[in-house]
Design an enzyme around this catalytic site. Structure first.
Site, PDB file in Angstrom:
ATOM      1  N   CYS A 185       9.147  67.363  28.176  1.00  0.00           N
ATOM      2  CA  CYS A 185       9.633  66.428  29.206  1.00  0.00           C
ATOM      3  C   CYS A 185      11.148  66.396  29.154  1.00  0.00           C
ATOM      4  O   CYS A 185      11.754  65.413  28.732  1.00  0.00           O
ATOM      5  CB  CYS A 185       9.030  65.044  29.026  1.00  0.00           C
ATOM      6  SG  CYS A 185       9.018  64.435  27.328  1.00  0.00           S
ATOM      7  N   GLN A 413      -8.341  64.843  34.396  1.00  0.00           N
ATOM      8  CA  GLN A 413      -6.977  64.517  34.791  1.00  0.00           C
ATOM      9  C   GLN A 413      -6.205  63.951  33.601  1.00  0.00           C
ATOM     10  O   GLN A 413      -6.652  62.997  32.964  1.00  0.00           O
ATOM     11  CB  GLN A 413      -6.986  63.512  35.934  1.00  0.00           C
ATOM     12  CG  GLN A 413      -7.311  64.115  37.285  1.00  0.00           C
ATOM     13  CD  GLN A 413      -6.206  65.041  37.789  1.00  0.00           C
ATOM     14  OE1 GLN A 413      -5.074  64.986  37.333  1.00  0.00           O
ATOM     15  NE2 GLN A 413      -6.545  65.881  38.741  1.00  0.00           N
ATOM     16  N   CYS A 540      -1.065  71.528  42.689  1.00  0.00           N
ATOM     17  CA  CYS A 540      -0.157  71.265  41.573  1.00  0.00           C
ATOM     18  C   CYS A 540       1.031  72.201  41.615  1.00  0.00           C
ATOM     19  O   CYS A 540       1.856  72.209  40.703  1.00  0.00           O
ATOM     20  CB  CYS A 540      -0.894  71.399  40.234  1.00  0.00           C
ATOM     21  SG  CYS A 540      -1.563  73.050  39.938  1.00  0.00           S
TER      22      CYS A 540
END
Length: 591
Positions: A185, A413, A540
């Protein structure tokens, strides 16, 4: 959405990167009229005005041509254009040139300004004072910095950042101690509002230029919806996979701290760009707090020489411990969090894992400890055999009022909270009457989550998925929830034959949720011939999404395929804050 490690698309067009100063983009109109739905004046309008950017010219793919790995597509791959148009524009530009083109050499240090974010979150930059385009990892919009050229490919280059001269305009302090090195991230030091703007802008540009939906069309701004933010920016992942390694990776400035022996063993995440180097991680801010408790417990004891636990070496293929996978679910009755711990090992030796099992099982949230045995040299966490070392074989999760059983290798998910938002948007796009009269075709259905959430308002749901285990889980999920009007079939949608569609009635609604490469041309041709009244495309990867929307709406001229749909809405959704990933829900209706 479903992800893959080897996504491929095909293209027969020349790949070229245009300088930022070029005017080619505005001189190359779509070859067909964009098919856009008009929307009422009160509809949501796009919040962010997107500046025209010439590096993103055109991206259309032909299924009969050579393969290009989508995982490595950057600004240059997204700028492939028609050869004749490019030749004409090149001649026009040549007449306007006053100075020789600028081409930095490998190893050269250049001063750069980051213009925006591109594919995989890389900074799209230009050399100061020139129009030469450069890609740089961890560069953020507005940042001025020095970079060293590491690779040059035709009309663009890749650089490594050396020193920041002026920080980017939306700088915040990253809360994670590993943010500077971990690739998971890497946008943590960019404000969340700026992350949303960048993602929204990327979707807009891909839809307009790759999908060929003209930016000048007055209906486009009502078709492209503002991105839906994620209310929870940390602790949102319900699944994390950590790797074991024999030598922890250290950044250059910390190499003096390197040690040998068990103390140097690593458990964490792969260093960006390396399959065999592991950044040791003691805590991950993306997973749940109970999952971090498990990670800390394992880190506390697994290096003890008395336990004789050896980390797997990805190069020599020796060692026992491969991966630690942590999955977070919830107790259906109480709503409290429940954890599954999965040790992936090269062989089955439960006696070696017993000390870890005893320590981890003492954490109240842990209800399942599994052991997947993977004896192959590959880096996958899916084992050839699976053993239950403690507690249950599955954990549960609730989504849109339905209960789903999740096994160690089930697809589910990753962000449960935002999946609620995503599935609600899909339900709204489906617009089922609720009288049980409509048939739904769910392509790339996975474990059936989308189809099952629609089943109670539909006549019947037919789901297709290539992974047999996912089909088995889909049947179990239907049984758990008492749903009898859903049929799930194993099949490869990239290899459909002439008889595909013969074992289900014509659907009123098609849901397509492909992985990163998007839909194969065979499937697109099938959908164009099927002419279902409504298609909901869940993606996606906005690049292949834009390409497929182009095919469905505008057709494929070189293959004499005519499009027959109009684009009603494109709704970006931020499923994974602080990462470059973007989800889109697109609604198409038969024109």
């Amino acid at each position: 959405m479903k992800m893959t490690n080897s996504p491929f698309i095909t293209t027969s067009e020349k790949v070229i990167l245009l300088p930022l100063s070029s005017s080619l983009l505005t001189k190359t109109p779509p070859t067909s009229t964009p098919m856009l739905a008009t929307a009422p004046a009160h509809a949501l309008r796009l919040r962010y005005v997107v500046p025209t950017r010439t590096w993103l010219h055109k991206f259309r793919c032909s299924s009969s041509s050579s393969a290009v790995p989508l995982a490595h597509l950057s600004a240059s791959e997204l700028s492939g254009g028609n050869n004749n148009t490019l030749k004409a524009n090149k001649e026009e530009n040549n007449s306007e040139k006053k100075t020789a083109p600028y081409y930095p050499k490998r190893g050269q240090t250049v001063e750069l300004v980051c213009e925006s974010l591109g594919f995989k979150g890389k900074g799209i930059c230009k050399v100061d004072g020139t129009g030469f385009v450069v890609m740089c990892d961890r560069a953020l919009p507005g940042e001025r910095f020095l970079g060293r050229v590491t690779r040059r490919k035709g009309s663009y280059a890749e650089v490594t950042k050396i020193k920041t001269l002026t920080p980017h305009r939306d700088l915040v302090e990253a809360p994670c101690e590993y943010a500077s090195y971990c690739g998971g991230c890497k946008a943590q030091n960019l404000s969340y509002e700026a992350q949303l703007r960048a993602k929204e802008e990327q979707v807009h540009e891909l839809i307009t230029h790759v999908g060929r939906f003209s930016d000048n069309n007055p209906g486009l701004e009502t078709v492209l919806k503002p991105i839906v933010p994620c209310d929870i920016q940390f602790n949102y992942r319900n699944k994390m996979e950590f790797s074991f390694g024999p030598q922890r990776w250290l950044p250059v400035e910390m190499l003096h701290e390197r040690e040998d022996g068990p103390v140097s063993f690593a458990l964490g995440l792969h260093a960006p760009g390396f399959f065999d180097k592991v950044l040791n991680v003691d805590k991950c801010l993306l997973q749940s707090e109970p999952a971090n408790m498990v990670l800390a417990a394992v880190q506390d004891c697994w290096r003890d020489p008395q336990l004789s636990l050896s980390p797997y070496n990805a190069r020599s293929h020796a060692g026992f411990l491969k991966h630690l996978m942590l999955r977070t679910g919830r107790n259906v009755e109480t709503g409290s969090q429940e954890l599954m711990v999965n040790f992936v090992t090269s062989t089955y030796k439960p006696e070696l894992l017993k000390p870890l099992v005893d320590k981890v099982s003492s954490i109240p949230e842990v209800v399942s400890i599994m052991n997947n045995v993977n004896s192959s040299v590959g880096n996958t966490s899916v084992g050839e055999q699976e053993y239950t070392l403690y507690g249950k074989e599955t954990i549960a999760e609730v989504l849109r009022g339905l209960t789903f059983q999740i096994s160690a290798n089930s697809f589910f998910q990753t962000n449960t909270h935002q999946a609620e938002v995503l599935y609600k948007l899909i339900e709204e796009c489906a617009g089922l009457k609720g009288d049980g009269s409509e048939v739904v075709l769910d392509l790339f259905c996975g474990t059936g989550t989308i189809g099952l959430t629609l089943a109670r308002r539909a006549k019947h749901v037919y789901g297709y998925e290539v992974v047999q285990q996912a089909i088995t889980d889909a049947h179990k999920n239907a049984q758990i929830n008492g749903i009898e009007n859903a049929t799930f079939i194993q099949g490869d949608l990239n290899k459909i034959g002439e008889d595909f569609g013969s074992n289900f009635p014509k659907p009123d609604i098609v849901i397509s949720d492909p992985n990163r490469p998007g839909m194969h041309m065979k499937l697109i041709k099938f959908l164009l011939n099927l002419k279902s009244p409504r298609i909901i495309y869940v993606s996606c990867n906005p690049a292949t999404c834009a390409r497929d929307l182009d095919y469905l709406c505008h057709g494929v001229e070189e293959k004499n395929i005519k499009g027959c749909y109009k684009l009603m809405s494109v709704q970006p959704v931020d499923m994974f804050p602080h990462t470059p990933h973007i989800e889109c829900v697109c609604l198409l209706e038969l024109s």
